[in-house]
Design a protein around this motif. Structure first.
Motif, PDB file in Angstrom:
ATOM      1  N   LEU A   6     -22.388  35.042  47.058  1.00 41.41           N
ATOM      2  CA  LEU A   6     -23.767  34.631  47.344  1.00 41.41           C
ATOM      3  C   LEU A   6     -24.737  35.804  47.227  1.00 41.41           C
ATOM      4  O   LEU A   6     -25.857  35.637  46.733  1.00 41.41           O
ATOM      5  CB  LEU A   6     -23.856  34.000  48.730  1.00 41.41           C
ATOM      6  N   GLY A  10     -26.960  34.554  44.451  1.00 43.93           N
ATOM      7  CA  GLY A  10     -27.899  33.706  45.180  1.00 43.93           C
ATOM      8  C   GLY A  10     -29.334  33.819  44.711  1.00 43.93           C
ATOM      9  O   GLY A  10     -30.026  32.811  44.526  1.00 43.93           O
ATOM     10  N   LYS A  25     -28.307  25.425  45.012  1.00 43.22           N
ATOM     11  CA  LYS A  25     -26.959  25.320  45.570  1.00 43.22           C
ATOM     12  C   LYS A  25     -26.015  24.573  44.623  1.00 43.22           C
ATOM     13  O   LYS A  25     -24.805  24.765  44.682  1.00 43.22           O
ATOM     14  CB  LYS A  25     -26.998  24.664  46.951  1.00 43.22           C
TER      15      LYS A  25
END
Length: 135
Positions: A6, A10, A25
């Motif tokens: 992440l 991310g 996501k």
């Protein structure tokens, strides 16, 4: 492993989500599933994308299908994993339009990808949804 994944991807997923309207996501869940949270990445390809005719770079790699059968296939290579995210979005927009239309609805999105042949695993959508729910 999840934390590092992440931290690494991310921000890119978030920015691409802002640009395209894709739930970031979704990008993270599917690429986490495809690569084992970044442990198994061939040619900076986060999505197991097969070789494109319109982009240079490719590598033969062994892959294990959901039923355990191993095959050799040609996969697209990228200069960076972030570029594979961009290419993935192009692929979905151009070849999986029904899923693209549902890019803000993860469960519907993953089911449409599976229905339209993105993966051979009959549990692919459920697996993606399971990873998605980890966030």
């Amino acid at each position: 492993m999840k934390k590092e994944f992440l931290e690494r991807f991310g921000e890119t997923a978030f920015l691409l989500g802002k640009l395209t309207g894709m739930d970031p996501k979704i990008l993270l869940a599917q690429s986490a599933l495809e690569t084992g949270w970044g442990r198994h990445t061939v040619g900076n390809n986060l999505f197991g994308i097969k070789k494109f005719s319109w982009l240079e770079g490719g590598i033969e790699a062994e892959t294990k299908e959901f039923d355990g059968v191993k095959t050799i296939d040609m996969f697209q290579t990228f200069v960076s994993p972030e570029n594979s995210m961009i290419a993935y979005l192009i692929l979905i927009k151009e070849c999986y339009n029904k899923a693209w239309e549902c890019r803000k609805e993860p469960e519907k999105y993953f089911r449409l990808l599976q229905r339209h042949g993105y993966a051979t695993d009959p549990s692919y959508a459920e697996k993606c949804i399971g990873v998605y729910r980890c966030f």
